[in-house]
Design a protein around this motif. Sequence first.
Motif, PDB file in Angstrom:
ATOM      1  N   ILE A 139       0.799  -1.162   0.006  1.00 17.74           N
ATOM      2  CA  ILE A 139      -0.136  -0.028   0.062  1.00 17.74           C
ATOM      3  C   ILE A 139       0.959   1.301   0.071  1.00 17.74           C
ATOM      4  N   ASP A 140       0.402   2.193  -0.535  1.00 20.60           N
ATOM      5  CA  ASP A 140       1.063   3.589  -0.385  1.00 20.60           C
ATOM      6  C   ASP A 140       0.389   4.270   0.890  1.00 20.60           C
ATOM      7  N   LEU A 141       1.129   4.842   1.650  1.00 20.51           N
ATOM      8  CA  LEU A 141       0.634   5.465   3.004  1.00 20.51           C
ATOM      9  C   LEU A 141       0.957   7.026   2.683  1.00 20.51           C
ATOM     10  N   LYS A 142      -0.055   7.976   2.864  1.00 17.68           N
ATOM     11  CA  LYS A 142       0.145   9.221   2.817  1.00 17.68           C
ATOM     12  C   LYS A 142      -0.348  10.229   4.173  1.00 17.68           C
ATOM     13  N   LEU A 143       1.063  10.883   4.472  1.00 14.69           N
ATOM     14  CA  LEU A 143       0.508  11.783   5.656  1.00 14.69           C
ATOM     15  C   LEU A 143       0.323  13.176   5.268  1.00 14.69           C
ATOM     16  N   THR A 144      -0.398  13.995   5.706  1.00 16.15           N
ATOM     17  CA  THR A 144      -0.580  15.405   5.188  1.00 16.15           C
ATOM     18  C   THR A 144      -0.592  16.110   6.375  1.00 16.15           C
ATOM     19  N   ALA A 145       0.476  17.164   6.472  1.00 17.98           N
ATOM     20  CA  ALA A 145       0.320  18.110   7.647  1.00 17.98           C
ATOM     21  C   ALA A 145      -0.815  19.316   7.362  1.00 17.98           C
ATOM     22  N   GLU A 146      -0.917  20.071   8.607  1.00 20.83           N
ATOM     23  CA  GLU A 146      -1.984  20.941   8.511  1.00 20.83           C
ATOM     24  C   GLU A 146      -1.633  22.020   7.468  1.00 20.83           C
ATOM     25  N   ASP A 147      -0.158  22.273   7.055  1.00 21.76           N
ATOM     26  CA  ASP A 147       0.168  23.342   6.176  1.00 21.76           C
ATOM     27  C   ASP A 147       0.240  22.845   4.575  1.00 21.76           C
ATOM     28  N   GLY A 148      -0.509  21.591   4.552  1.00 24.53           N
ATOM     29  CA  GLY A 148      -0.440  20.969   3.104  1.00 24.53           C
ATOM     30  C   GLY A 148       0.694  20.027   2.786  1.00 24.53           C
ATOM     31  N   TYR A 149       2.030  20.114   3.491  1.00 21.14           N
ATOM     32  CA  TYR A 149       3.091  19.499   3.158  1.00 21.14           C
ATOM     33  C   TYR A 149       2.613  17.761   3.515  1.00 21.14           C
ATOM     34  N   SER A 150       3.020  17.048   2.339  1.00 20.70           N
ATOM     35  CA  SER A 150       2.840  15.680   2.576  1.00 20.70           C
ATOM     36  C   SER A 150       3.714  14.666   2.368  1.00 20.70           C
ATOM     37  N   ALA A 151       4.010  13.588   3.079  1.00 17.71           N
ATOM     38  CA  ALA A 151       5.174  12.415   2.798  1.00 17.71           C
ATOM     39  C   ALA A 151       4.433  11.390   2.440  1.00 17.71           C
ATOM     40  N   GLN A 152       4.925  10.388   1.660  1.00 18.73           N
ATOM     41  CA  GLN A 152       4.204   9.245   1.192  1.00 18.73           C
ATOM     42  C   GLN A 152       5.140   8.060   1.402  1.00 18.73           C
ATOM     43  N   ARG A 153       4.921   7.125   1.716  1.00 22.53           N
ATOM     44  CA  ARG A 153       5.800   5.901   1.757  1.00 22.53           C
ATOM     45  C   ARG A 153       5.086   4.535   1.612  1.00 22.53           C
ATOM     46  N   SER A 154       5.584   3.533   0.824  1.00 22.29           N
ATOM     47  CA  SER A 154       4.843   2.393   0.511  1.00 22.29           C
ATOM     48  C   SER A 154       5.335   1.345   1.623  1.00 22.29           C
ATOM     49  N   TYR A 155       4.375   0.513   1.955  1.00 24.76           N
ATOM     50  CA  TYR A 155       4.720  -0.483   3.054  1.00 24.76           C
ATOM     51  C   TYR A 155       3.934  -1.666   2.486  1.00 24.76           C
ATOM     52  N   SER A 156       4.499  -2.721   2.534  1.00 22.38           N
ATOM     53  CA  SER A 156       4.034  -4.269   2.182  1.00 22.38           C
ATOM     54  C   SER A 156       3.143  -4.688   3.278  1.00 22.38           C
ATOM     55  N   LEU A 157       2.068  -5.308   2.680  1.00 25.21           N
ATOM     56  CA  LEU A 157       1.254  -5.845   3.671  1.00 25.21           C
ATOM     57  C   LEU A 157       1.721  -7.080   3.962  1.00 25.21           C
ATOM     58  N   SER A 158       1.950  -7.247   5.303  1.00 23.85           N
ATOM     59  CA  SER A 158       2.455  -8.587   6.062  1.00 23.85           C
ATOM     60  C   SER A 158       1.538  -9.737   6.237  1.00 23.85           C
ATOM     61  N   LYS A 159       0.402  -9.529   5.988  1.00 26.27           N
ATOM     62  CA  LYS A 159      -0.605 -10.722   6.240  1.00 26.27           C
ATOM     63  C   LYS A 159      -1.515 -11.051   5.162  1.00 26.27           C
ATOM     64  N   PRO A 160      -1.799 -12.226   4.785  1.00 19.48           N
ATOM     65  CA  PRO A 160      -2.909 -12.317   3.772  1.00 19.48           C
ATOM     66  C   PRO A 160      -4.107 -11.687   3.959  1.00 19.48           C
ATOM     67  N   PRO A 161      -5.220 -11.698   3.292  1.00 20.82           N
ATOM     68  CA  PRO A 161      -6.468 -11.000   3.435  1.00 20.82           C
ATOM     69  C   PRO A 161      -7.326 -11.656   4.751  1.00 20.82           C
ATOM     70  N   ASP A 162      -7.818 -10.572   5.476  1.00 27.56           N
ATOM     71  CA  ASP A 162      -8.403 -10.950   6.746  1.00 27.56           C
ATOM     72  C   ASP A 162      -9.533 -10.115   6.945  1.00 27.56           C
ATOM     73  N   GLY A 163     -10.652 -10.395   6.009  1.00 25.26           N
ATOM     74  CA  GLY A 163     -11.802  -9.301   6.204  1.00 25.26           C
ATOM     75  C   GLY A 163     -11.201  -7.811   5.953  1.00 25.26           C
ATOM     76  N   GLU A 164     -11.531  -6.886   6.703  1.00 26.24           N
ATOM     77  CA  GLU A 164     -11.290  -5.588   6.645  1.00 26.24           C
ATOM     78  C   GLU A 164     -10.012  -5.286   7.319  1.00 26.24           C
ATOM     79  N   ARG A 165      -9.427  -6.366   7.869  1.00 28.16           N
ATOM     80  CA  ARG A 165      -8.096  -5.790   8.740  1.00 28.16           C
ATOM     81  C   ARG A 165      -7.008  -6.072   7.814  1.00 28.16           C
ATOM     82  N   ILE A 166      -5.960  -5.212   7.987  1.00 24.11           N
ATOM     83  CA  ILE A 166      -4.757  -5.371   7.261  1.00 24.11           C
ATOM     84  C   ILE A 166      -3.739  -5.226   8.390  1.00 24.11           C
ATOM     85  N   GLU A 167      -2.410  -5.746   8.001  1.00 20.25           N
ATOM     86  CA  GLU A 167      -1.359  -5.666   8.864  1.00 20.25           C
ATOM     87  C   GLU A 167      -0.229  -4.985   8.185  1.00 20.25           C
TER      88      GLU A 167
END
Lengths: 90, 221
Positions: free
Chosen positions: B13-41
């Motif tokens: 997944i790509d995860l994005k953080l946005t600060a109040e001033d609009g600055y944003s940072a994005q990182r990719s993280y692998s999903l470490s578990k197989p599908p489990d309903g709406e839960r991801i790890e």
Amino acid sequence: MTQPTHTDGNAAAGAFATALGFDVTTAMLTCAKCGRIGAFAQSHVYHRAPGIVVRCPNCEAVLARLVQTPTDVWLDLRGSQSWRFPVADR
Amino acid sequence: MPGWAGHLAGQHIDLKLTAEDGYSAQRSYSLSKPPDGERIELTIQQIPDGEVSPYLTGLTAGDEIELRGPIGGWFVWRPGEATRVLLVGGGSGIVPLMAMLRQRTAAGAARFRLVYSVRSPADVYYGQELDRLERECDWLQVVRVFTRTGPPHTARPPGRIESSDLSSPGWGPADGVSTYVCGPTGFVESVTTLLIKQGHQPSAIRTERFGPSTESRNEDR
């Protein structure tokens, strides 16, 4: 020894999927310079810059460039002669 | 993740953080578990002076984050695939490979061999779980490669992964092996070169590179 700074097409997949609407990692790209055919996932990606640059893993020619502005996406694909992808992935 | 429609082992997944001033940072993280309903790890390594990981490890239940995914259809393993699977992980490159192993414990019939390269025993992710899987699963072999400091009483001297670490009877180029290599770019390049020298077909090797070793996917960059 200087470490390679690139990642690969997997790291650009999110941005390209958002722009194009389908998963590009399995798309087969033909390099316009050297003719190599390979999966997008295996291309070299440089993305610590204002845009994303995708390069051929064989000759390092630019295959694709993607720049996102607050309102638009600019996509330059002139370095790839063709893209082939399964219809089912769309 | 409300509305999560499932994913494949190996996707990220790509995860994005946005600060109040609009600055944003994005990182990719692998999903470490197989599908489990709406839960991801996600598995996230905290880098004390990092831009994103200290924030993520400080989250509490109910905090909201913005993410995009699942992403990627190349570096994935599907339980219906019966061919032997060789997994080669360097450092935090273990994370998507762990999702594949965990998927295999739930479904599938393929045999797996994991070659896991880390600096020292303290750097092993999922250590107890891997020990348990190795004991309980007759379809799994685990080889640990320590590059700087090994545990006491190990025969292999510490050092980078070598051709002999990757070869084993039944796991050669003629055995129809699908290989997944994940880790820092230098690690992936050297492992791929070793495998091709052994005669493995490039088309049977799938790779995922995190960039320089100090900036791996599940670390901050």
